[in-house]
Design a protein around this motif. Structure first.
Motif, PDB file in Angstrom:
ATOM      1  N   VAL A  90      75.001  14.881 -48.245  1.00  0.00           N
ATOM      2  CA  VAL A  90      74.486  14.370 -46.973  1.00  0.00           C
ATOM      3  C   VAL A  90      73.292  13.459 -47.263  1.00  0.00           C
ATOM      4  O   VAL A  90      72.708  13.499 -48.349  1.00  0.00           O
ATOM      5  N   GLY A  91      72.945  12.666 -46.279  1.00  0.00           N
ATOM      6  CA  GLY A  91      71.773  11.810 -46.380  1.00  0.00           C
ATOM      7  C   GLY A  91      71.217  11.570 -44.992  1.00  0.00           C
ATOM      8  O   GLY A  91      71.863  11.884 -43.986  1.00  0.00           O
ATOM      9  N   TRP A  92      70.018  11.044 -44.933  1.00  0.00           N
ATOM     10  CA  TRP A  92      69.364  10.708 -43.669  1.00  0.00           C
ATOM     11  C   TRP A  92      68.994   9.234 -43.713  1.00  0.00           C
ATOM     12  O   TRP A  92      68.528   8.733 -44.737  1.00  0.00           O
ATOM     13  N   VAL A  93      69.161   8.555 -42.589  1.00  0.00           N
ATOM     14  CA  VAL A  93      68.812   7.140 -42.511  1.00  0.00           C
ATOM     15  C   VAL A  93      67.292   7.028 -42.559  1.00  0.00           C
ATOM     16  O   VAL A  93      66.587   7.581 -41.701  1.00  0.00           O
ATOM     17  N   GLU A  94      66.801   6.337 -43.578  1.00  0.00           N
ATOM     18  CA  GLU A  94      65.357   6.257 -43.811  1.00  0.00           C
ATOM     19  C   GLU A  94      64.613   5.720 -42.590  1.00  0.00           C
ATOM     20  O   GLU A  94      63.578   6.269 -42.193  1.00  0.00           O
ATOM     21  N   SER A  95      65.123   4.670 -41.967  1.00  0.00           N
ATOM     22  CA  SER A  95      64.415   4.075 -40.822  1.00  0.00           C
ATOM     23  C   SER A  95      64.293   5.064 -39.668  1.00  0.00           C
ATOM     24  O   SER A  95      63.264   5.088 -38.975  1.00  0.00           O
ATOM     25  N   GLU A  96      65.295   5.913 -39.456  1.00  0.00           N
ATOM     26  CA  GLU A  96      65.226   6.916 -38.390  1.00  0.00           C
ATOM     27  C   GLU A  96      64.169   7.972 -38.699  1.00  0.00           C
ATOM     28  O   GLU A  96      63.416   8.390 -37.807  1.00  0.00           O
ATOM     29  N   VAL A  97      64.107   8.388 -39.960  1.00  0.00           N
ATOM     30  CA  VAL A  97      63.104   9.385 -40.361  1.00  0.00           C
ATOM     31  C   VAL A  97      61.703   8.791 -40.261  1.00  0.00           C
ATOM     32  O   VAL A  97      60.773   9.439 -39.762  1.00  0.00           O
ATOM     33  N   LEU A  98      61.536   7.541 -40.684  1.00  0.00           N
ATOM     34  CA  LEU A  98      60.223   6.899 -40.599  1.00  0.00           C
ATOM     35  C   LEU A  98      59.794   6.708 -39.145  1.00  0.00           C
ATOM     36  O   LEU A  98      58.618   6.880 -38.821  1.00  0.00           O
ATOM     37  N   ASP A  99      60.744   6.384 -38.267  1.00  0.00           N
ATOM     38  CA  ASP A  99      60.429   6.283 -36.833  1.00  0.00           C
ATOM     39  C   ASP A  99      59.979   7.634 -36.286  1.00  0.00           C
ATOM     40  O   ASP A  99      59.036   7.718 -35.493  1.00  0.00           O
ATOM     41  N   TRP A 100      60.662   8.705 -36.701  1.00  0.00           N
ATOM     42  CA  TRP A 100      60.307  10.065 -36.281  1.00  0.00           C
ATOM     43  C   TRP A 100      58.882  10.399 -36.732  1.00  0.00           C
ATOM     44  O   TRP A 100      58.093  10.942 -35.957  1.00  0.00           O
ATOM     45  N   LEU A 101      58.560  10.064 -37.978  1.00  0.00           N
ATOM     46  CA  LEU A 101      57.207  10.309 -38.486  1.00  0.00           C
ATOM     47  C   LEU A 101      56.178   9.472 -37.730  1.00  0.00           C
ATOM     48  O   LEU A 101      55.093   9.961 -37.392  1.00  0.00           O
ATOM     49  N   GLN A 102      56.514   8.220 -37.445  1.00  0.00           N
ATOM     50  CA  GLN A 102      55.586   7.343 -36.730  1.00  0.00           C
ATOM     51  C   GLN A 102      55.278   7.882 -35.337  1.00  0.00           C
ATOM     52  O   GLN A 102      54.137   7.815 -34.882  1.00  0.00           O
ATOM     53  N   GLU A 103      56.279   8.457 -34.673  1.00  0.00           N
ATOM     54  CA  GLU A 103      56.044   9.077 -33.359  1.00  0.00           C
ATOM     55  C   GLU A 103      54.990  10.171 -33.463  1.00  0.00           C
ATOM     56  O   GLU A 103      54.132  10.296 -32.593  1.00  0.00           O
ATOM     57  N   ARG A 104      55.069  10.970 -34.516  1.00  0.00           N
ATOM     58  CA  ARG A 104      54.086  12.037 -34.692  1.00  0.00           C
ATOM     59  C   ARG A 104      52.701  11.470 -34.967  1.00  0.00           C
ATOM     60  O   ARG A 104      51.701  11.970 -34.462  1.00  0.00           O
ATOM     61  N   LEU A 105      52.643  10.416 -35.746  1.00  0.00           N
ATOM     62  CA  LEU A 105      51.350   9.777 -36.019  1.00  0.00           C
ATOM     63  C   LEU A 105      50.763   9.171 -34.744  1.00  0.00           C
ATOM     64  O   LEU A 105      49.567   9.284 -34.487  1.00  0.00           O
ATOM     65  N   ASP A 106      51.624   8.541 -33.949  1.00  0.00           N
ATOM     66  CA  ASP A 106      51.156   7.908 -32.711  1.00  0.00           C
ATOM     67  C   ASP A 106      50.682   8.931 -31.690  1.00  0.00           C
ATOM     68  O   ASP A 106      49.836   8.622 -30.853  1.00  0.00           O
ATOM     69  N   ASN A 107      51.216  10.144 -31.746  1.00  0.00           N
ATOM     70  CA  ASN A 107      50.871  11.168 -30.759  1.00  0.00           C
ATOM     71  C   ASN A 107      49.753  12.099 -31.211  1.00  0.00           C
ATOM     72  O   ASN A 107      49.473  13.082 -30.522  1.00  0.00           O
ATOM     73  N   ARG A 108      49.144  11.794 -32.340  1.00  0.00           N
ATOM     74  CA  ARG A 108      48.020  12.636 -32.785  1.00  0.00           C
ATOM     75  C   ARG A 108      46.879  12.498 -31.791  1.00  0.00           C
ATOM     76  O   ARG A 108      46.635  11.438 -31.216  1.00  0.00           O
ATOM     77  N   GLU A 109      46.190  13.592 -31.619  1.00  0.00           N
ATOM     78  CA  GLU A 109      45.027  13.544 -30.726  1.00  0.00           C
ATOM     79  C   GLU A 109      43.856  12.930 -31.468  1.00  0.00           C
ATOM     80  O   GLU A 109      43.668  13.169 -32.667  1.00  0.00           O
ATOM     81  N   GLU A 110      43.084  12.173 -30.739  1.00  0.00           N
ATOM     82  CA  GLU A 110      41.875  11.605 -31.306  1.00  0.00           C
ATOM     83  C   GLU A 110      40.838  12.718 -31.483  1.00  0.00           C
ATOM     84  O   GLU A 110      40.701  13.572 -30.620  1.00  0.00           O
ATOM     85  N   PRO A 111      40.119  12.715 -32.602  1.00  0.00           N
ATOM     86  CA  PRO A 111      39.071  13.722 -32.752  1.00  0.00           C
ATOM     87  C   PRO A 111      37.965  13.504 -31.735  1.00  0.00           C
ATOM     88  O   PRO A 111      37.752  12.372 -31.285  1.00  0.00           O
ATOM     89  N   ASN A 112      37.321  14.567 -31.354  1.00  0.00           N
ATOM     90  CA  ASN A 112      36.203  14.451 -30.408  1.00  0.00           C
ATOM     91  C   ASN A 112      35.086  13.670 -31.058  1.00  0.00           C
ATOM     92  O   ASN A 112      34.677  13.959 -32.174  1.00  0.00           O
ATOM     93  N   ARG A 113      34.598  12.702 -30.327  1.00  0.00           N
ATOM     94  CA  ARG A 113      33.500  11.882 -30.851  1.00  0.00           C
ATOM     95  C   ARG A 113      32.231  12.276 -30.122  1.00  0.00           C
ATOM     96  O   ARG A 113      32.208  12.443 -28.901  1.00  0.00           O
ATOM     97  N   HIS A 114      31.181  12.459 -30.906  1.00  0.00           N
ATOM     98  CA  HIS A 114      29.892  12.806 -30.320  1.00  0.00           C
ATOM     99  C   HIS A 114      29.124  11.533 -30.023  1.00  0.00           C
ATOM    100  O   HIS A 114      29.064  10.637 -30.833  1.00  0.00           O
ATOM    101  N   SER A 115      28.552  11.445 -28.817  1.00  0.00           N
ATOM    102  CA  SER A 115      27.806  10.255 -28.422  1.00  0.00           C
ATOM    103  C   SER A 115      26.364  10.370 -28.800  1.00  0.00           C
ATOM    104  O   SER A 115      25.767  11.372 -28.864  1.00  0.00           O
TER     105      SER A 115
END
Length: 74
Positions: free
Chosen positions: A49-74
């Motif tokens: 079996v194999g996985w289409v690299e572009s689909e896996v990279l898109d899946w990873l990118q979704e997780r990166l895009d949905n990361r929460e921003e760390p709390n910033r102190h003013s």
């Protein structure tokens, strides 16, 4: 593994390559696939079996895009 079809170039990832990229166990990946939460594998032969690299990279990118921003102190 690379496939060329006209102007389209597609790379398939092996189980080993997928595990290095995603860092999940094969069992967890299978559970995510079954639940529709991970790109589906491509059956290449009776034991391969194999996985289409572009689909896996898109899946990873979704997780990166949905990361929460760390709390910033003013």
């Amino acid at each position: 593994m690379l496939f060329n079809h006209g102007d389209i170039v597609m790379r398939l990832l092996s189980k080993r390559q997928l595990k290095e990229l995603v860092l999940y166990s094969p069992q967890h990946i299978a559970r995510l696939e079954k639940a529709g939460l991970f790109p589906r594998r491509v059956q290449l032969g009776s034991n391969r079996v194999g996985w289409v690299e572009s689909e896996v990279l898109d899946w990873l990118q979704e997780r990166l895009d949905n990361r929460e921003e760390p709390n910033r102190h003013s």
